[in-house]
Scaffold this active site. Sequence first.
Site, PDB file in Angstrom:
ATOM      1  N   ASN A 270      36.063  45.377  44.622  1.00 24.59           N
ATOM      2  CA  ASN A 270      35.817  44.730  43.335  1.00 24.59           C
ATOM      3  C   ASN A 270      34.313  44.445  43.215  1.00 24.59           C
ATOM      4  OD1 ASN A 270      35.351  42.618  41.452  1.00 24.59           O
ATOM      5  ND2 ASN A 270      37.526  42.129  41.447  1.00 24.59           N
TER       6      ASN A 270
ATOM      7  N   ASP B 216      32.720  43.108  40.572  1.00 22.48           N
ATOM      8  CA  ASP B 216      32.399  42.131  39.509  1.00 22.48           C
ATOM      9  C   ASP B 216      31.132  41.340  39.815  1.00 22.48           C
ATOM     10  OD1 ASP B 216      34.775  42.812  38.279  1.00 22.48           O
ATOM     11  OD2 ASP B 216      35.811  40.945  38.781  1.00 22.48           O
ATOM     12  N   HIS B 217      30.992  40.938  41.092  1.00 29.43           N
ATOM     13  CA  HIS B 217      29.901  40.005  41.383  1.00 29.43           C
ATOM     14  C   HIS B 217      28.540  40.683  41.568  1.00 29.43           C
ATOM     15  CE1 HIS B 217      32.538  36.771  40.866  1.00 29.43           C
ATOM     16  NE2 HIS B 217      33.388  37.261  41.742  1.00 29.43           N
TER      17      HIS B 217
ATOM     18  N   ARG C 271      19.961  37.100  35.633  1.00 29.99           N
ATOM     19  CA  ARG C 271      18.587  37.225  35.154  1.00 29.99           C
ATOM     20  C   ARG C 271      18.472  38.066  33.888  1.00 29.99           C
ATOM     21  NH1 ARG C 271      14.495  35.975  39.014  1.00 29.99           N
ATOM     22  NH2 ARG C 271      13.047  36.923  37.576  1.00 29.99           N
TER      23      ARG C 271
ATOM     24  N   HIS D 261      36.977  43.532  36.577  1.00 31.19           N
ATOM     25  CA  HIS D 261      37.702  42.606  35.704  1.00 31.19           C
ATOM     26  C   HIS D 261      36.824  42.305  34.501  1.00 31.19           C
ATOM     27  CE1 HIS D 261      39.879  38.403  35.399  1.00 31.19           C
ATOM     28  NE2 HIS D 261      40.001  39.118  34.301  1.00 31.19           N
TER      29      HIS D 261
ATOM     30  N   ARG E 106      36.431  40.081  31.845  1.00 32.12           N
ATOM     31  CA  ARG E 106      36.968  38.782  31.412  1.00 32.12           C
ATOM     32  C   ARG E 106      36.686  38.569  29.941  1.00 32.12           C
ATOM     33  NH1 ARG E 106      38.215  35.263  36.062  1.00 32.12           N
ATOM     34  NH2 ARG E 106      38.705  33.698  34.491  1.00 32.12           N
TER      35      ARG E 106
ATOM     36  N   ARG F 175      31.691  37.235  31.591  1.00 29.99           N
ATOM     37  CA  ARG F 175      30.721  36.549  32.464  1.00 29.99           C
ATOM     38  C   ARG F 175      30.140  37.479  33.531  1.00 29.99           C
ATOM     39  NH1 ARG F 175      34.884  32.565  35.644  1.00 29.99           N
ATOM     40  NH2 ARG F 175      35.361  32.020  33.503  1.00 29.99           N
ATOM     41  N   HIS F 176      30.872  38.547  33.901  1.00 36.15           N
ATOM     42  CA  HIS F 176      30.278  39.510  34.842  1.00 36.15           C
ATOM     43  C   HIS F 176      30.338  40.924  34.262  1.00 36.15           C
ATOM     44  CE1 HIS F 176      34.453  39.333  36.179  1.00 36.15           C
ATOM     45  NE2 HIS F 176      34.287  38.221  36.868  1.00 36.15           N
TER      46      HIS F 176
ATOM     47  N   GLU G  92      41.220  45.233  35.829  1.00 38.66           N
ATOM     48  CA  GLU G  92      41.904  43.943  35.741  1.00 38.66           C
ATOM     49  C   GLU G  92      41.687  43.371  34.355  1.00 38.66           C
ATOM     50  OE1 GLU G  92      41.218  42.545  40.375  1.00 38.66           O
ATOM     51  OE2 GLU G  92      40.469  41.317  38.731  1.00 38.66           O
TER      52      GLU G  92
ATOM     53  N   THR H 232      37.501  31.498  39.101  1.00 38.31           N
ATOM     54  CA  THR H 232      38.122  32.764  39.488  1.00 38.31           C
ATOM     55  C   THR H 232      39.601  32.662  39.130  1.00 38.31           C
ATOM     56  OG1 THR H 232      38.465  34.350  41.286  1.00 38.31           O
ATOM     57  CG2 THR H 232      38.555  32.016  41.884  1.00 38.31           C
ATOM     58  N   THR H 233      40.340  33.773  39.339  1.00 39.29           N
ATOM     59  CA  THR H 233      41.750  33.787  38.951  1.00 39.29           C
ATOM     60  C   THR H 233      42.540  32.890  39.897  1.00 39.29           C
ATOM     61  OG1 THR H 233      41.324  36.055  38.285  1.00 39.29           O
ATOM     62  CG2 THR H 233      43.612  35.356  38.312  1.00 39.29           C
TER      63      THR H 233
ATOM     64  N   GLU I  43      50.588  43.004  42.694  1.00 37.43           N
ATOM     65  CA  GLU I  43      49.514  42.619  43.609  1.00 37.43           C
ATOM     66  C   GLU I  43      49.762  41.160  43.971  1.00 37.43           C
ATOM     67  OE1 GLU I  43      45.549  44.008  43.001  1.00 37.43           O
ATOM     68  OE2 GLU I  43      44.679  42.178  43.834  1.00 37.43           O
TER      69      GLU I  43
ATOM     70  N   HIS J 258      42.626  38.670  46.926  1.00 35.12           N
ATOM     71  CA  HIS J 258      41.987  37.410  46.539  1.00 35.12           C
ATOM     72  C   HIS J 258      41.643  36.574  47.769  1.00 35.12           C
ATOM     73  CE1 HIS J 258      40.617  34.061  44.103  1.00 35.12           C
ATOM     74  NE2 HIS J 258      40.656  34.893  43.087  1.00 35.12           N
ATOM     75  N   GLY J 259      40.350  36.314  47.912  1.00 33.02           N
ATOM     76  CA  GLY J 259      39.891  35.431  48.985  1.00 33.02           C
ATOM     77  C   GLY J 259      39.905  36.066  50.367  1.00 33.02           C
TER      78      GLY J 259
ATOM     79  N   GLY K  10      36.609  41.547  46.774  1.00 33.05           N
ATOM     80  CA  GLY K  10      35.341  41.523  46.063  1.00 33.05           C
ATOM     81  C   GLY K  10      34.345  40.508  46.579  1.00 33.05           C
ATOM     82  N   HIS K  11      34.553  39.256  46.238  1.00 34.19           N
ATOM     83  CA  HIS K  11      33.527  38.229  46.375  1.00 34.19           C
ATOM     84  C   HIS K  11      32.921  38.157  47.773  1.00 34.19           C
ATOM     85  CE1 HIS K  11      32.086  33.975  46.694  1.00 34.19           C
ATOM     86  NE2 HIS K  11      31.468  34.368  45.611  1.00 34.19           N
TER      87      HIS K  11
HETATM   88  N1  PXP Z   1      42.732  40.958  42.939  1.00 32.98           N
HETATM   89  C1  PXP Z   1      42.724  40.347  41.725  1.00 32.98           C
HETATM   90  C2  PXP Z   1      43.854  40.610  40.802  1.00 32.98           C
HETATM   91  C3  PXP Z   1      41.649  39.513  41.345  1.00 32.98           C
HETATM   92  O1  PXP Z   1      41.660  38.907  40.144  1.00 32.98           O
HETATM   93  C4  PXP Z   1      40.563  39.359  42.241  1.00 32.98           C
HETATM   94  C5  PXP Z   1      39.393  38.527  41.833  1.00 32.98           C
HETATM   95  O2  PXP Z   1      38.796  39.072  40.718  1.00 32.98           O
HETATM   96  C6  PXP Z   1      40.616  40.028  43.462  1.00 32.98           C
HETATM   97  C7  PXP Z   1      41.720  40.802  43.802  1.00 32.98           C
HETATM   98  C8  PXP Z   1      39.493  39.943  44.456  1.00 32.98           C
HETATM   99  O3  PXP Z   1      39.331  38.642  44.896  1.00 32.98           O
HETATM  100  P1  PXP Z   1      38.031  38.263  45.732  1.00 32.98           P
HETATM  101  O4  PXP Z   1      36.875  38.459  44.830  1.00 32.98           O
HETATM  102  O5  PXP Z   1      38.277  36.834  46.108  1.00 32.98           O
HETATM  103  O6  PXP Z   1      37.996  39.185  46.925  1.00 32.98           O
END
Ligand code: PXP
Length: 238
Positions: free
Chosen positions: A9, A11-12, A20, A45, A47, A51-52, A72, A102-103, A153, A188-189, A210-211
């Site tokens: 992911n 996004d970040h 910036r 994603h 959103r 935001r990203h 997403e 976050t979600t 998921e 996630h996480g 992702g993050h």
């Molecule tokens: N899966 C889904 C459906 C998510 O919404 C996210 C966060 O955008 C992730 C996975 C990835 O989560 P993380 O950024 O915490 O790794």
Amino acid sequence: MKPQRLGINVDHVATLRNARGEHYPDPVAAALLAIEAGADGITIHLREDRRHIRDADVGAMKAAISMPLNFEMAATEEMVAIALATRPHACCIVPEKRTEVTTEGGLDVAGHAEALRPMVARLAAAGIRISMFVDPDPLQLAASAAIGAHIVELHTGSYAHGAAGEFERLVAAAKLTSGLGLECHAGHGLTFDNVTPVAAIPEVVELNIGHFLIGQAVFDGLPAVVRRMKALMQAARG
Ligand code: PXP
């Protein structure tokens, strides 16, 4: 055991770019680098508040990458229209609240089945694989199958935060997916420190991360963190 894919992911990368208002770092360039390092897919994603990831990133990403794009999205008409115009490999339907960072939890598929069913049908008719981002709850899995989703998921956020009994809930939910005809993903996480038990769940054939990886890439570089995460996943599956 079935092989397991790693979706990155990005996004970040866009979060950093937007901080910036510049055109760098470019999420598409990050995606290409991640794929070169072994990523099996790219997740973004879009959103509601942009935001990203922004609208222009979506088409640019689809055009640039050779691996599956997982889009997403919240269950809104605006996002369905963008998905139908973009035709990603998969759409993962997620809950979205404007104020969250976050979600935070899984989608309440059971509570919104009637609204979700026609949306899933329209996206699926366009050849898109449909995933529901849900908590590891049997009710949500059954509802996802009933409305025609192909994939669930499992939200690993509570597991990642160390909630008691959460790993066992993930294992039990994953076991149910085959009987319901659902492909099982998780995310996630997830980090280097907590990924191994989740990667070892036999039914889980894709992780979306992702993050942590984008943050760790600041220190180690993106190719190195993608390679390390893949190695941990492969080791977990023996
Ligand atoms: N899966 C889904 C459906 C998510 O919404 C996210 C966060 O955008 C992730 C996975 C990835 O989560 P993380 O950024 O915490 O790794």
